[in-house]
Design a protein around this motif. Structure first.
Motif, short mmCIF file in Angstrom:
data_model
loop_
_atom_site.label_atom_id
_atom_site.label_comp_id
_atom_site.label_asym_id
_atom_site.label_seq_id
_atom_site.Cartn_x
_atom_site.Cartn_y
_atom_site.Cartn_z
N LEU A 325 48.02 35.96 36.90
CA LEU A 325 47.67 35.67 35.52
C LEU A 325 46.16 35.49 35.38
O LEU A 325 45.56 36.01 34.43
N ASN A 326 45.55 34.78 36.29
CA ASN A 326 44.09 34.57 36.23
C ASN A 326 43.32 35.89 36.30
O ASN A 326 42.34 36.09 35.59
N GLN A 327 43.78 36.77 37.18
CA GLN A 327 43.11 38.07 37.35
C GLN A 327 43.18 38.89 36.07
O GLN A 327 42.17 39.43 35.61
N VAL A 328 44.38 39.00 35.48
CA VAL A 328 44.54 39.82 34.27
C VAL A 328 43.83 39.17 33.09
O VAL A 328 43.23 39.87 32.26
N ALA A 329 43.88 37.84 33.00
CA ALA A 329 43.18 37.14 31.92
C ALA A 329 41.69 37.42 31.98
O ALA A 329 41.03 37.62 30.94
N GLU A 330 41.14 37.45 33.18
CA GLU A 330 39.71 37.72 33.36
C GLU A 330 39.37 39.13 32.91
O GLU A 330 38.32 39.37 32.31
N ILE A 331 40.27 40.08 33.18
CA ILE A 331 40.03 41.49 32.81
C ILE A 331 39.92 41.64 31.30
O ILE A 331 39.11 42.43 30.79
N VAL A 332 40.72 40.87 30.54
CA VAL A 332 40.68 40.98 29.08
C VAL A 332 39.80 39.89 28.45
O VAL A 332 39.83 39.67 27.24
N CYS A 333 39.04 39.19 29.30
CA CYS A 333 38.05 38.20 28.84
C CYS A 333 38.65 37.05 28.04
O CYS A 333 38.14 36.66 26.98
N LEU A 334 39.77 36.50 28.53
CA LEU A 334 40.39 35.33 27.91
C LEU A 334 40.59 34.26 28.98
O LEU A 334 40.70 34.56 30.16
#
Length: 410
Positions: A325-334
């Protein structure tokens, strides 16, 4: 039958002697005018005898096979060249292709019938007075381009398609055919293993191996759709589909053994005219139930925010990778917390549950369209550990992997 001259170049004495004795060269209309232990010796024989065919190893002392081919090509383009190679030497085929190689034979699986097939192919090229292998490559490309214009992009009408197809010696009748769509599921991995970033070598190998198998059945044509998808058109009827399954399994096996490609197939129903070609192609990509699901998904996607849409797209394309979740959240800047709440609100399913469901769906597809082992499917779908994979697969699908495969096998 026109008699042809062949020169054998191989640094191992036993292999050289074996090649001379294991093949009935007389029957093939070929005279072995000599053999050489390295490229330098071979070049001297070549310049004196001017053989029609040179069969050469790649790795040799003094002068290797590639340098020999380069020297020959400086003098003429008509001599046909067949490589003797090993699995670990596939990276050399890229250079060899550019120098105009007609075929290759794997040394570890070298059998008289395989050598004879390669020689028959080369002799046929010589009989057709086709000295430049680029002509054959161009014919393959022309067929793929034509199908692209008619089936993929709808740039030409049916009449134009028919007229152009007649000029290309197409081997499949429109009266009864199937389209089988092949996907190289691990295309990036194959590129890395063959050291072929551009994919030219992979394409060469796929066409070469597939056409050798089709040659036994004399009723198929391979068309390139894109770098990792190919269309195989096979002439058959509804009642005779077992032959198609045999061909597809053999192609999948050969590509897996030779270039470690993991192949998935989607098969259309029987087409009765080129008018149906586009419909049969779409049928390969998804059946009607899948189409309804895709339509519903498309409708749902319209309601997604840009961030969640991008996140979903990233996840769907990286199911084999570790996803957090942290990785994907970082990709979309949230922030992770905000992304998690947005995801559940818009997707109506938790982040982890969504990934698990998508991985199981991908696993189902691989089980139904390939003969990959359970641990290989687990790896391709991001589970890694096959015991954990089996547990989750059964929990989501209601069946264990073995039972599912028996019911859904190609």
């Amino acid at each position: 039958m026109t008699r042809r001259k062949i020169l054998i170049v191989e640094d191992e004495v036993l292999v050289r002697c074996g090649l001379r004795s294991m093949v009935n060269w007389e029957k093939l209309g070929l005279d072995v005018i000599g053999d050489a232990s390295n490229g330098k010796e071979a070049l001297e024989i070549y310049e004196k005898e001017k053989p029609d065919i040179v069969m050469t190893d790649i790795k040799m002392p003094v002068m290797d096979g590639l340098e020999l081919i380069e020297k020959i090509r400086e003098q003429d383009q008509s001599t046909r060249i067949v490589l003797l190679t090993c699995y670990e030497e596939f990276s050399y085929l890229m250079r060899a292709m550019k120098l105009g190689v007609s075929d290759y034979i794997l040394k570890l699986k070298m059998k008289p019938d395989e050598i004879e097939k390669a020689m028959e192919k080369v002799c046929k090229e010589l009989e057709q007075k086709n000295p430049d292998s680029e002509n054959e490559t161009k014919a393959v490309q022309d067929k793929s381009d034509l199908f692209g214009q008619y089936v993929f992009y709808h740039q030409i009408n049916e009449n134009t398609f028919r007229e152009q197809l007649k000029k290309l010696d197409f081997q499949v009748s429109e009266k009864s055919y199937r389209i089988c769509r092949m996907e190289i599921a691990n295309y990036k991995e194959v590129c890395e293993k063959t050291k072929d970033e551009q994919g030219a070598l992979i394409q060469f190998l796929i066409f070469n191996m597939t056409e050798e198998i089709l040659g036994k059945y004399k009723n198929g044509e391979l068309i390139r759709e894109n770098e990792k998808n190919y269309l195989l058109l096979i002439e058959e009827t509804e009642e005779d589909n077992q032959k198609t399954k045999t061909i597809l399994k053999e192609i999948a096996r050969v590509l897996r053994e030779h270039i470690m490609a993991q192949v998935c197939w989607k098969i259309s129903g029987v087409g009765r005219s080129w008018t149906e070609l586009s419909d049969r192609y779409q049928e390969c990509k998804k059946n009607e139930t899948e189409k309804q699901k895709e339509d519903q998904k498309a409708q749902n996607l319209k309601q997604l925010s840009i961030e969640i849409y991008k996140a979903k797209e990233y996840i769907d394309q990286h199911l084999a990778d570790k996803l957090t979740l942290n990785q994907v959240a970082e990709i979309v800047c949230l922030s992770p917390n905000y992304f998690s709440s947005m995801w559940k609100k818009e997707m109506q399913v938790g982040f982890v549950d969504y990934i698990t469901e998508q991985r199981v769906e991908k696993a189902k597809e691989l089980f139904a369209t390939t003969d990959l082992r359970t641990h290989e499917v687990a790896e391709l779908t991001g589970f890694g550990d096959d015991s954990y994979f089996s547990k989750i697969f059964r929990k989501v699908s209601g069946k264990n992997p073995g039972s599912f495969r028996k019911r859904n096998i190609l």
